[in-house]
Motif scaffolding. Structure first.
Motif, short mmCIF file in Angstrom:
data_model
loop_
_atom_site.label_atom_id
_atom_site.label_comp_id
_atom_site.label_asym_id
_atom_site.label_seq_id
_atom_site.Cartn_x
_atom_site.Cartn_y
_atom_site.Cartn_z
N GLU A 129 0.84 -1.17 0.00
CA GLU A 129 0.00 0.00 0.00
C GLU A 129 0.89 1.24 0.00
OE1 GLU A 129 -3.18 0.24 -0.29
OE2 GLU A 129 -3.67 -1.90 -0.19
N LEU A 130 0.58 2.19 -0.89
CA LEU A 130 1.39 3.40 -1.00
C LEU A 130 1.38 4.18 0.31
CD1 LEU A 130 3.15 4.88 -3.01
CD2 LEU A 130 1.15 6.17 -3.75
N GLY A 131 0.21 4.26 0.96
CA GLY A 131 0.13 4.96 2.24
C GLY A 131 1.02 4.33 3.30
N GLN A 132 1.03 3.00 3.36
CA GLN A 132 1.87 2.30 4.31
C GLN A 132 3.34 2.53 4.01
OE1 GLN A 132 0.89 0.55 7.10
NE2 GLN A 132 3.07 0.58 7.54
N LEU A 133 3.66 2.61 2.71
CA LEU A 133 5.04 2.87 2.30
C LEU A 133 5.49 4.23 2.81
CD1 LEU A 133 7.56 2.09 0.69
CD2 LEU A 133 6.47 3.06 -1.34
N PHE A 134 4.61 5.25 2.70
CA PHE A 134 4.94 6.57 3.21
C PHE A 134 5.14 6.54 4.73
CE2 PHE A 134 2.79 8.54 -0.66
CZ PHE A 134 4.00 8.91 -1.23
N ASP A 135 4.28 5.79 5.43
CA ASP A 135 4.41 5.68 6.89
C ASP A 135 5.74 5.05 7.27
OD1 ASP A 135 1.93 6.84 7.18
OD2 ASP A 135 0.87 4.94 7.42
N ASP A 136 6.11 3.98 6.55
CA ASP A 136 7.39 3.32 6.83
C ASP A 136 8.56 4.24 6.56
OD1 ASP A 136 5.94 1.09 7.49
OD2 ASP A 136 6.23 0.07 5.58
N MET A 137 8.45 5.00 5.49
CA MET A 137 9.53 5.92 5.15
C MET A 137 9.65 7.03 6.19
SD MET A 137 9.05 6.21 1.02
CE MET A 137 10.35 7.40 0.87
N ASN A 138 8.51 7.54 6.68
CA ASN A 138 8.55 8.56 7.73
C ASN A 138 9.19 8.01 9.00
OD1 ASN A 138 7.36 10.61 6.20
ND2 ASN A 138 5.29 9.95 6.72
N ALA A 139 8.86 6.75 9.33
CA ALA A 139 9.47 6.13 10.50
C ALA A 139 10.98 6.00 10.31
CB ALA A 139 8.84 4.76 10.75
#
Length: 299
Positions: A129-139
């Protein structure tokens, strides 16, 4: 009324008079033709309406595809920005890590110039999921920021800045001003009762620079009841210093500050009667008399 029809033939002209039924035939043919024409017209209009509807649906689908394309391009642009930020931070981390490794002769154990060896099982075919990818990248960005702080502290050690000497608490928290209230029992300026003053007050002009009396890590930077705008610094070995009633703060939680560095400007926020800095020294979480630290010799 009667109709006579004359027909020219080989044997001469013959006469024929049609009956009433024959006279109705043209009317019937005209009515039938009109009905067929109307039916065909309605069918054509129905087909035309269906074609127009299909065209409208196709245009809507085309617009949806364009909107999806634009949204995807926008998300990809955000992704590129995130990647660029992480790359810049990683380059910084690698440079700091390589320098520390060289200073401590640990190049064989820490090699920042090659790819890190990682592995493990993978769920083949799992969707991302693109949203999850952004969350992982922010982390990941947050972890990199945290490591940046830690490596900055190591950089200070590796640059022979004598952090142990810097952590030695001494001197006043201001460069200009005067001691206005000592540590110990005093009459409270608000209610007149005899109370314990757990710090030293240094008065001065509003906006005067407030400086750290030793190097350390900022553990509080913000409002605290009674203290107003407060800065707290952890110097290790169970020692902390506090600087209260500031007008504005120059540091945030997690900052590594050096001895003598400006951390705030003098003010009168919180429970205060005028511009001053309330200075505390804590050992093991308990306030102790800061006077011996204020007037001790610098190491």
């Amino acid at each position: 009324m009667s109709v006579t029809v004359f027909i020219q033939g080989r044997n001469g002209v013959s006469r024929w008079q049609p009956g009433k039924r024959w006279l109705l035939l043209p009317i019937l043919l005209l009515a039938a033709g009109t009905g067929i024409y109307q039916q065909n017209t309605e069918r054509f209009e129905s087909q035309q309406a269906s074609v127009d509807k299909d065209r409208l649906v196709r245009e809507q689908q085309k617009q949806q595809v364009l909107d999806l394309k634009n949204a995807t391009e926008s998300q990809l642009a955000m992704l590129v920005t995130h990647v660029a930020r992480m790359q810049a931070k990683i380059v910084r981390l690698e440079a700091l890590g390589q320098q520390v490794a060289q200073n401590y002769q640990l190049e064989e154990q820490f090699d920042f110039s090659t790819e890190v060896g990682i592995g493990g099982p993978s769920d083949v075919g799992a969707s991302i999921e693109l949203g999850q990818l952004f969350d992982d990248m922010n982390a990941l960005v947050s972890r990199i920021d945290n490591n940046n702080v830690q490596l900055s502290l190591l950089e200070t050690v590796a640059s022979n800045l004598h952090i142990d000497e810097e952590r030695y608490i001494s001197g006043q928290p201001i460069n200009k001003g005067w001691l206005s209230s000592p540590f110990g029992l005093r009459n409270d300026p608000f209610n007149g009762r005899r109370t314990m003053h757990k710090g030293i007050d240094f008065a001065g002009k509003e906006g005067t620079e407030v400086v750290a009396t030793a190097a350390g890590v900022v553990t509080w930077a913000g409002k605290m009841f009674g203290y107003g705008e407060l800065v707290e610094i952890d110097h290790g070995n169970g020692l902390r210093t506090r600087y209260g009633h500031n007008k504005a703060l120059s540091v945030t939680v997690g900052d590594v500050v050096a001895k003598g560095e400006t951390i705030a400007s003098m003010g009168s926020t919180g429970r205060s009667t005028g511009p001053h800095v309330h200075y505390e020294v804590l050992r093991g979480g308990q306030q102790i008399d800061p006077q011996k630290f204020v007037y001790r010799k610098a190491s």
